[in-house]
Design an enzyme around this catalytic site. Structure first.
Site, mmCIF file in Angstrom:
data_model
loop_
_atom_site.group_PDB
_atom_site.id
_atom_site.type_symbol
_atom_site.label_atom_id
_atom_site.label_comp_id
_atom_site.label_asym_id
_atom_site.label_seq_id
_atom_site.Cartn_x
_atom_site.Cartn_y
_atom_site.Cartn_z
ATOM 1 N N LYS A 1 -11.769 -0.674 -9.729
ATOM 2 C CA LYS A 1 -11.602 -0.345 -8.299
ATOM 3 C C LYS A 1 -10.350 0.491 -8.093
ATOM 4 C CE LYS A 1 -9.629 -3.489 -5.454
ATOM 5 N NZ LYS A 1 -8.486 -3.058 -4.632
ATOM 6 N N ASN A 2 -9.239 0.056 -8.692
ATOM 7 C CA ASN A 2 -7.955 0.700 -8.398
ATOM 8 C C ASN A 2 -7.747 2.016 -9.125
ATOM 9 O OD1 ASN A 2 -7.484 -1.317 -6.613
ATOM 10 N ND2 ASN A 2 -6.028 -2.438 -7.891
ATOM 11 N N ARG B 1 -6.200 -0.392 3.063
ATOM 12 C CA ARG B 1 -4.859 0.188 3.101
ATOM 13 C C ARG B 1 -4.693 1.302 2.062
ATOM 14 N NH1 ARG B 1 -1.191 -2.402 3.794
ATOM 15 N NH2 ARG B 1 0.280 -1.148 2.621
ATOM 16 N N CYS C 1 -0.523 -6.706 5.483
ATOM 17 C CA CYS C 1 -1.722 -7.332 4.910
ATOM 18 C C CYS C 1 -1.325 -8.756 4.545
ATOM 19 C CB CYS C 1 -2.185 -6.470 3.759
ATOM 20 S SG CYS C 1 -2.073 -7.183 2.150
ATOM 21 N N ARG D 1 4.030 -4.673 2.661
ATOM 22 C CA ARG D 1 3.484 -3.506 1.956
ATOM 23 C C ARG D 1 3.839 -2.192 2.649
ATOM 24 N NH1 ARG D 1 -2.254 -4.971 -0.407
ATOM 25 N NH2 ARG D 1 -1.655 -3.367 -1.883
ATOM 26 N N ASP E 1 -2.129 -9.036 -9.834
ATOM 27 C CA ASP E 1 -3.536 -9.217 -9.421
ATOM 28 C C ASP E 1 -4.245 -10.288 -10.242
ATOM 29 O OD1 ASP E 1 -4.142 -5.698 -8.665
ATOM 30 O OD2 ASP E 1 -3.042 -7.280 -7.630
ATOM 31 N N ILE F 1 6.245 -9.409 -7.307
ATOM 32 C CA ILE F 1 5.815 -8.140 -6.720
ATOM 33 C C ILE F 1 5.614 -8.249 -5.214
ATOM 34 C CG2 ILE F 1 4.071 -6.303 -6.768
ATOM 35 C CD1 ILE F 1 5.619 -6.476 -9.382
ATOM 36 N N ARG G 1 -14.895 -6.871 -1.533
ATOM 37 C CA ARG G 1 -14.100 -5.627 -1.479
ATOM 38 C C ARG G 1 -13.755 -5.162 -2.881
ATOM 39 N NH1 ARG G 1 -9.021 -5.422 2.112
ATOM 40 N NH2 ARG G 1 -9.063 -3.496 0.909
HETATM 41 C C1 EPZ Z 1 -1.541 -1.393 -5.868
HETATM 42 O O1 EPZ Z 1 -1.146 -1.652 -4.542
HETATM 43 C C2 EPZ Z 1 -2.895 -2.067 -6.033
HETATM 44 N N1 EPZ Z 1 -3.864 -1.452 -5.115
HETATM 45 C C3 EPZ Z 1 -2.759 -3.571 -5.754
HETATM 46 O O2 EPZ Z 1 -4.022 -4.158 -5.990
HETATM 47 C C4 EPZ Z 1 -1.749 -4.154 -6.731
HETATM 48 O O3 EPZ Z 1 -1.565 -5.511 -6.444
HETATM 49 C C5 EPZ Z 1 -0.419 -3.405 -6.603
HETATM 50 O O4 EPZ Z 1 -0.632 -1.982 -6.799
HETATM 51 C C6 EPZ Z 1 0.609 -3.864 -7.624
HETATM 52 O O5 EPZ Z 1 0.102 -3.689 -8.911
HETATM 53 C C7 EPZ Z 1 -4.399 -0.255 -5.435
HETATM 54 O O6 EPZ Z 1 -4.100 0.333 -6.465
HETATM 55 C C8 EPZ Z 1 -5.399 0.310 -4.462
HETATM 56 P P1 EPZ Z 1 2.752 -1.135 -4.873
HETATM 57 P P2 EPZ Z 1 0.128 -0.848 -3.928
HETATM 58 O O7 EPZ Z 1 3.048 0.024 -3.986
HETATM 59 O O8 EPZ Z 1 0.203 0.506 -4.531
HETATM 60 C C9 EPZ Z 1 6.757 -2.252 -2.654
HETATM 61 C C10 EPZ Z 1 -5.813 -5.587 -5.577
HETATM 62 O O9 EPZ Z 1 -5.868 -6.809 -5.516
HETATM 63 N N2 EPZ Z 1 6.674 -0.934 -2.004
HETATM 64 O O10 EPZ Z 1 2.739 -0.921 -6.361
HETATM 65 O O11 EPZ Z 1 0.047 -0.964 -2.459
HETATM 66 C C11 EPZ Z 1 5.653 -3.198 -2.194
HETATM 67 O O12 EPZ Z 1 6.035 -3.858 -1.004
HETATM 68 C C12 EPZ Z 1 -4.687 -4.845 -4.910
HETATM 69 O O13 EPZ Z 1 -6.642 -4.851 -6.176
HETATM 70 C C13 EPZ Z 1 7.712 -0.528 -1.166
HETATM 71 O O14 EPZ Z 1 8.674 -1.265 -0.944
HETATM 72 O O15 EPZ Z 1 1.335 -1.724 -4.463
HETATM 73 C C14 EPZ Z 1 5.528 -4.145 -3.354
HETATM 74 O O16 EPZ Z 1 6.512 -5.156 -3.235
HETATM 75 C C15 EPZ Z 1 -3.784 -5.789 -4.125
HETATM 76 N N3 EPZ Z 1 7.647 0.703 -0.574
HETATM 77 C C16 EPZ Z 1 5.871 -3.274 -4.576
HETATM 78 O O17 EPZ Z 1 6.484 -2.090 -4.057
HETATM 79 C C17 EPZ Z 1 6.588 1.549 -0.786
HETATM 80 O O18 EPZ Z 1 6.583 2.669 -0.233
HETATM 81 C C18 EPZ Z 1 4.657 -2.847 -5.391
HETATM 82 O O19 EPZ Z 1 3.710 -2.341 -4.469
HETATM 83 C C19 EPZ Z 1 5.543 1.122 -1.636
HETATM 84 C C20 EPZ Z 1 5.613 -0.118 -2.240
#
Ligand code: EPZ
Length: 417
Positions: free
Chosen positions: A22-23, A92, A116, A121, A304, A326, A396
């Protein structure tokens, strides 16, 4: 709304093929916006989030054809620079259209994704990076309004490694003028998969899969024909299902190299994990040993997989500690597991799990994608029947998980709520 009914106690046995990731599919389908002409994507998982992505892309003006697990997209007619709240709120990851829209149409108006269940996020790092490439960014009425006559390459350092932040900037930089250096980027296999697709489209990217990527802007990209890599989180989820039920399951169409941390931890629980090419065989232990886990960015233990592994630890012998580093609120599944008899105490980002001999079936509520998977897993091993409500969360991100588990011998079916 559907619910899933599971009656625990069946050993899982047999062979199942995992679906596409998916990702990886989400950013790769969205990258179709970067070129004119027909792209062909194979091994695309049939998921609600993929349907949402298709609606979003056709709303922007792309043409889409679907034939089973093959999706074809032509962004020739891509002209609309707006991604409305109604579409973005459903998924998102829609924020990933921001980079491509800006790169191709020079202006973008994309709804802020909002929070979320698992955390705030924020997307501040996405916006900071685009500003570094010369975009003028405004936040108005819940929307990101961005303008950039021509994105210009620059050095960008990510304060936090962000998967979609890296992907958004990657897709913005490939058509920018000059060279962009992205530092402290996410190294997830899905990020590398997107970079590999962009290179096949004609982008000039080096360092994909490492913590620094260098992108030299090119004038245009060409459409591609590619296959989506296997879903490592679905693979890990099915591996835990086998371990939980003392089963013996062979997963095919996998990429074991993307699951090293999960395989290592599962072996420590006493499960036997044998990998050969794209096959993984998991045999569950008679007694589950308790193992500590800390979620980290790739190649660490994936967040995840945290909820799924916690179910295994809830029936392990002894105490285990799971730290979620995370996301700030990714223990929502704990209260439901406790209703099934789990002995779990949370302190900040750490859960202390005291294994119990066996969970008991109960009616439970899914709240987010991976939490819902963990409740189904708990039902597989629990004594009695578990009803998991609001399984749209599950749909999803998992392609027919209940059908796959039933094929492996689980007593599981779906009903209208
Ligand atoms: C991706 O989400 C995945 N989704 C998530 O999978 C996964 O849990 C996550 O990466 C971590 O591996 C997709 O790829 C579509 P991040 P993402 O930005 O990109 C902080 C699932 O279950 N952050 O890597 O949204 C954030 O708050 C989903 O399939 C900022 O502070 O996650 C978090 O603490 C859930 N500012 C950390 O970084 C930003 O601008 C990692 O989030 C962006 C992120």
């Amino acid at each position: 709304m559907d619910k899933i009914i599971v009656t625990g106690g069946k050993r899982l046995e047999g062979e199942i093929k995992v679906s596409g990731a998916k990702n990886a599919a989400l950013p790769i389908l969205i990258s179709s916006l970067l070129a004119d002409g027909w792209n062909t994507y194979r091994n695309v998982p049939r998921l609600m989030d993929i349907e949402s992505t298709k609606v979003l892309l056709s709303n922007l003006g792309a043409e889409i054809e679907t034939d089973g697990d093959t999706v074809r997209i032509n962004a020739q007619g891509f002209h609309n620079h707006e991604a409305p709240y109604d579409l973005v709120r459903k998924m998102r990851a829609s924020i990933l259209v921001l980079g491509p829209i800006l790169a191709r149409l020079k202006k973008a108006r994309v709804s802020l994704p909002g929070g979320c269940a698992i955390g705030a996020r924020p997307i501040n790092l996405h916006l900071k990076g685009l500003a570094r490439l010369g975009a003028a960014i405004d936040l108005k009425h819940g929307y990101v309004e961005a303008k950039a006559p021509r994105l210009k390459g620059n050095e960008i350092y990510f304060d936090v490694t962000t998967v979609t932040g890296t992907e958004n900037l990657l897709m913005a930089a490939v058509l920018a003028e000059g060279t962009t250096v992205l530092r402290n980027v996410a190294r997830e296999p899905e990020v590398k998969a997107l970079a590999d697709v962009l290179v096949q489209m004609g982008a000039d990217i080096s360092g994909a899969g490492t913590s620094m990527m260098v992108i030299k802007g090119v004038p245009e990209l060409k459409p591609v024909s590619v296959s989506i890599l296997p879903d490592r989180i679905e693979t890990g989820t099915l591996m835990v299902a086998a371990a939980l039920t003392r089963g013996e399951v062979v997963l095919t169409g996998c990429e074991p190299g993307h699951l090293e941390a999960v395989i290592h931890k599962l072996r420590l629980t006493g499960a036997e994990v044998i990998t050969a090419g794209s096959r993984i065989k998991v045999s569950g232990p008679a007694e589950i040993s308790s193992v500590d886990v800390k979620t980290l960015a790739y190649p660490g233990f994936p967040t995840d997989m945290q909820a799924q592994f916690m179910v295994l630890m809830s029936m392990a012998k002894g105490l285990s500690i799971i730290s979620e580093t995370i996301f700030e609120n990714r223990f929502i599944h704990v209260s439901e597991l406790k209703r099934m008899g789990a002995d779990i105490n949370i302190s900040g980002d750490t859960a202390l799990i005291k294994g119990v001999p066996r969970l008991g079936g109960a009616p439970v509520m899914a709240t987010d994608l991976r939490a819902s998977a963990s409740l189904v897993l708990a039902g597989l091993a629990a004594k009695g029947t578990t009803e998991v409500r609001r399984v749209y969360h599950l749909d999803r991100g998992y392609e027919s998980l209940d059908k796959k588990l039933a094929l492996l011998g689980a007593d599981i079916h779906r009903e209208k709520e």
